[in-house]
Design an enzyme around this catalytic site. Structure first.
Site, PDB file in Angstrom:
ATOM      1  N   PHE A  58       3.077   8.247  10.759  1.00 53.57           N
ATOM      2  CA  PHE A  58       2.390   9.193   9.731  1.00 53.57           C
ATOM      3  C   PHE A  58       3.053  10.142   9.249  1.00 53.57           C
ATOM      4  CE2 PHE A  58      -2.446   8.381  11.174  1.00 53.57           C
ATOM      5  CZ  PHE A  58      -2.156   7.063  11.187  1.00 53.57           C
ATOM      6  N   TRP A  65       0.659  -1.150  -0.049  1.00 52.23           N
ATOM      7  CA  TRP A  65       0.208  -0.007   0.107  1.00 52.23           C
ATOM      8  C   TRP A  65       0.850   1.272   0.059  1.00 52.23           C
ATOM      9  CZ3 TRP A  65      -5.049   1.791   0.036  1.00 52.23           C
ATOM     10  CH2 TRP A  65      -5.445   3.002   0.595  1.00 52.23           C
ATOM     11  N   ARG A  70      -0.873  16.695  13.009  1.00 51.03           N
ATOM     12  CA  ARG A  70      -0.202  15.782  12.247  1.00 51.03           C
ATOM     13  C   ARG A  70       0.207  16.438  10.961  1.00 51.03           C
ATOM     14  NH1 ARG A  70      -5.344  13.167  12.419  1.00 51.03           N
ATOM     15  NH2 ARG A  70      -6.561  13.330  10.593  1.00 51.03           N
ATOM     16  N   ASN A 129       0.268   5.646   0.239  1.00 47.89           N
ATOM     17  CA  ASN A 129      -0.669   6.841   0.119  1.00 47.89           C
ATOM     18  C   ASN A 129       0.133   8.014   0.121  1.00 47.89           C
ATOM     19  OD1 ASN A 129      -1.239   5.680   3.094  1.00 47.89           O
ATOM     20  ND2 ASN A 129      -1.595   7.895   3.208  1.00 47.89           N
ATOM     21  N   ASP A 130       0.033   9.203   0.945  1.00 45.29           N
ATOM     22  CA  ASP A 130       0.562  10.345   0.804  1.00 45.29           C
ATOM     23  C   ASP A 130       2.159  10.323   0.419  1.00 45.29           C
ATOM     24  OD1 ASP A 130      -1.659  10.853   2.079  1.00 45.29           O
ATOM     25  OD2 ASP A 130      -0.976  11.780   4.153  1.00 45.29           O
TER      26      ASP A 130
END
Length: 476
Positions: free
Chosen positions: A97, A35, A159, A37-38
């Site tokens: 994160f 996976w 965050r 994402n950002d």
């Protein structure tokens, strides 16, 4: 952390061995498997571009967030490095994160959010988020330095730090959600990467407008400073804000020690289906470059069947034009061009096939809009993708239709009021990116054509369209 990194790397290598390539991109950055994402930690450091990213190496589903890592000399050909960060310490137990990277006197330093679930994992109503530091002397292997910043009283969602150095100080913007469930960006100032104090709230949403502002970035470009961020919770309004979450900018004036004086309203950066969490960096020559996650939360992810999920947009140079932040592909993309097919000027009526099988291509076309009277005209890829001018609605439409993958619908932008319309369109195995009139608008979406549905055509329906110029390149 070394053992957790080793386990993550081993899991990634096992998953990579069974990755499928039907939709795996040729010229976009995607995870080797698992996976993504950002984008995180975009930086030019020691002669190479570094792109970190949110990553779950063990499956093609979102899981405890690690940091993946890739490097490049041209922002297009990427070499995957070792997994950079793995969660599991007391301050990042449930996820490393998003965050950023800086060069701290020759030390590549990552500033990221440590995420802790206080109840069940996935329940984000009771969490703790802090900002953490990790450092590397070789740019590949990182050592965690622990928590360097805790949230202000009453703030839980805290965050995605973006850090830079200016005017003799370190600066940081962080996305937050206040006690009244409104999004905001906090500005911090530091004497080092370990010592921070809160300056003020840089900007915030109106009451009830959005509940969280994620992934902030703050930089000067042209005549303005730009606060780039991804708000969550905005309601659709006409053609605007149609995705689950948005990404865009606020323009204003700022200098160290002052407030951010806004000069306009929030403007979306991209009008397609799939664009989120953009982050910027400075290229070697000083250009401001952004990349974003080319997916959207809660959208179908057909590539999971091939053991991977997610990719990033092309790197884009941002520039200011008439008070707007515009985007164009970095000039390095021209190095990808191989087979060139010039398109002759034509009064088009019906369909003109350009090529039978497109895997990766760049199409540059110019239409004479004043004399193009077809109800709609543009390009189509197989039966599942059309990008066209809708003369009756006065809009540019990006429509995709892949019902077997659960995807159907369109996004659009107002048709520019110009005599000529120039479109620069990039097609990869599972994506399309459109740049309108040299970056006046962009539309980015994921697409999932089958092997027998990759014919690229121009078309005009119910009338004629005037193509004045065009070129098609195959890309590698």
């Amino acid at each position: 952390m070394k053992q957790r990194l080793s386990l993550a790397q081993s899991a990634l290598e096992k998953l990579s061995a069974r990755r499928g390539n039907t939709w795996y991109p040729i010229f976009h950055l995607a995870p080797p498997a698992g996976w993504m994402n950002d984008p995180n930690g975009l930086i030019y450091f020691n002669g190479r571009y570094h792109a970190f990213f949110q990553h779950h190496p063990a499956s093609a589903y979102q899981g405890p967030m690690h940091w993946g890592h890739a490097t490049s000399t041209d922002m297009l050909h990427w070499q995957h490095e070792l997994v950079a960060l793995a969660p599991g310490d007391k301050y990042d137990r449930d996820g490393c994160f998003s965050g950023s990277a800086v060069d701290d006197d020759g030390v590549l330093s990552l500033i990221y959010t440590g995420h802790i679930c206080l109840e069940d994992r996935g329940n984000d109503s009771i969490i703790r988020e802090v900002q953490c530091l990790a450092t590397s002397h070789d740019g590949i292997r990182f050592e965690k330095q622990g928590c360097v910043l805790t949230p202000p009283e009453g703030i839980m969602h805290f965050r995605d730090p973006k850090v830079w150095h200016e005017d003799g100080s370190w600066w940081m913007v962080i996305g937050a959600r206040d006690a009244s469930d409104n999004g905001q960006v906090l500005l911090y100032r530091g004497t080092s990467l370990r010592d921070w104090h809160l300056e003020h709230v840089l900007a915030h949403s109106a009451a009830g407008e959005s509940y969280m502002w994620e992934c902030p970035d703050f930089f000067r470009c042209g005549n303005f400073h730009w606060l780039m961020f991804s708000p969550q919770g905005m309601n659709p309004s006409g053609y605007r804000f149609r995705n689950l979450f948005q990404s865009g900018v606020l323009a204003g004036n700022w200098k160290p020690g002052s407030v951010f004086a806004l000069k306009g309203v929030f403007e979306e950066l991209d009008y397609g289906h799939d664009f989120y969490a953009p982050q910027s960096m400075l290229a070697e020559d000083g250009r401001r470059i952004i990349m974003a996650w080319m997916n959207m939360w809660d959208s179908p992810v057909p590539t999971r069947s091939e053991a991977w999920a997610g990719c990033l947009t092309l790197p884009r140079e941002v520039f200011e034009r008439d008070g707007r932040l515009c985007q164009r592909p970095v000039r390095e993309v021209e190095s990808l061009r191989r087979k060139c097919q010039p398109l002759s000027p034509v009064r088009l009526h019906g369909v003109q096939l350009l090529t039978e099988n497109v895997q990766a291509a760049e199409l540059l076309v110019t239409w004479h809009t004043v004399d193009s009277h077809a109800e709609h005209y543009g390009i189509r890829l197989g039966e599942g993708l059309r990008f066209y001018v809708d003369n009756q609605a006065g809009r540019l439409i990006l429509w995709r239709y892949y019902p077997e993958e659960g995807l159907d619908g369109y996004r659009s932008v107002e048709l520019p009021d110009t005599e000529y319309l120039t479109l620069r369109i990039f097609l990869d195995r599972s994506s399309v990116e459109v740049f309108v009139n040299d970056g006046e608008a962009t539309l980015s979406s994921r697409i999932y054509p089958q092997a027998d549905s990759r014919q690229l055509s121009l078309y005009a329906a119910h009338g004629d369209a005037i193509l004045t110029d065009g070129t098609l390149w195959m890309l590698t």
